[in-house]
Design an enzyme around this catalytic site. Structure first.
Site, PDB file in Angstrom:
ATOM      1  N   TYR A  65      28.296  50.494  47.158  1.00 37.46           N
ATOM      2  CA  TYR A  65      29.043  49.598  46.343  1.00 37.46           C
ATOM      3  C   TYR A  65      29.905  50.300  45.785  1.00 37.46           C
ATOM      4  O   TYR A  65      29.957  51.512  46.298  1.00 37.46           O
ATOM      5  CB  TYR A  65      27.915  49.109  45.426  1.00 37.46           C
ATOM      6  CG  TYR A  65      27.655  50.600  44.473  1.00 37.46           C
ATOM      7  CD1 TYR A  65      28.255  50.563  43.205  1.00 37.46           C
ATOM      8  CD2 TYR A  65      26.424  50.824  45.447  1.00 37.46           C
ATOM      9  CE1 TYR A  65      27.805  50.962  42.404  1.00 37.46           C
ATOM     10  CE2 TYR A  65      25.819  52.491  44.299  1.00 37.46           C
ATOM     11  CZ  TYR A  65      26.204  52.472  42.740  1.00 37.46           C
ATOM     12  OH  TYR A  65      25.819  53.251  42.113  1.00 37.46           O
ATOM     13  N   CYS A  66      31.204  50.219  44.887  1.00 33.21           N
ATOM     14  CA  CYS A  66      31.941  49.828  43.929  1.00 33.21           C
ATOM     15  C   CYS A  66      32.229  49.186  42.828  1.00 33.21           C
ATOM     16  O   CYS A  66      30.807  48.923  42.422  1.00 33.21           O
ATOM     17  CB  CYS A  66      33.504  50.422  45.315  1.00 33.21           C
ATOM     18  SG  CYS A  66      34.015  49.014  45.467  1.00 33.21           S
ATOM     19  N   ARG A  67      32.814  49.083  42.135  1.00 29.48           N
ATOM     20  CA  ARG A  67      33.673  48.263  40.982  1.00 29.48           C
ATOM     21  C   ARG A  67      32.871  47.119  40.769  1.00 29.48           C
ATOM     22  O   ARG A  67      33.029  46.498  40.530  1.00 29.48           O
ATOM     23  CB  ARG A  67      35.117  48.644  40.475  1.00 29.48           C
ATOM     24  CG  ARG A  67      34.529  48.156  39.119  1.00 29.48           C
ATOM     25  CD  ARG A  67      36.129  49.458  38.097  1.00 29.48           C
ATOM     26  NE  ARG A  67      36.062  47.848  37.301  1.00 29.48           N
ATOM     27  CZ  ARG A  67      37.004  47.080  37.031  1.00 29.48           C
ATOM     28  NH1 ARG A  67      37.803  47.352  37.581  1.00 29.48           N
ATOM     29  NH2 ARG A  67      37.474  46.688  36.035  1.00 29.48           N
ATOM     30  N   VAL A  94      29.685  46.678  41.277  1.00 27.37           N
ATOM     31  CA  VAL A  94      29.132  46.830  39.563  1.00 27.37           C
ATOM     32  C   VAL A  94      29.078  46.083  38.532  1.00 27.37           C
ATOM     33  O   VAL A  94      29.087  46.071  37.781  1.00 27.37           O
ATOM     34  CB  VAL A  94      29.200  48.632  38.900  1.00 27.37           C
ATOM     35  CG1 VAL A  94      29.086  48.750  37.670  1.00 27.37           C
ATOM     36  CG2 VAL A  94      28.980  49.683  40.385  1.00 27.37           C
TER      37      VAL A  94
END
Length: 102
Positions: A65-67, A94
């Site tokens: 995952y990332c932003r 996120v």
């Protein structure tokens, strides 16, 4: 690589005894909170990112995952090109995460 909704991602993760959670955001973003038990490798470090990936166990299943889900999608594609068979991208990252961050 598979793009999974948060519901699909968390369900699959909860049933996976061979799972590794991978956060590919910047250190500044990680300071805002990280998903419990995630390891962090910043995708923006270029070759160092690839080198770090190559040290990981390819037999594990990676939940990435990332932003927002964009960089983690790129990370999954890189991982697939390096021979990782199971890399799952968290759609929405996120920004859309409804679970706890530590």
């Amino acid at each position: 690589m598979a793009d999974l909704t948060q519901e699909e991602w968390t369900k699959k993760l909860s049933e996976d005894s061979n799972a590794v959670i991978l956060d590919v955001r910047t250190p500044e973003e990680v300071e805002e909170g990280i998903i419990k038990d995630a390891m962090h490798i910043d995708i923006y470090t270029g070759q160092a990112f690839v080198d770090a990936l190559q040290e990981l166990d390819k037999s594990k299943n990676y939940y990435v995952y990332c932003r927002s889900g964009n960089r983690s999608g790129q990370a999954c594609a890189i991982m697939n090109s390096l021979g990782f068979e199971s890399a799952y991208n968290l759609q929405g990252g996120v920004l859309e995460w409804e679970g706890d961050l530590s």
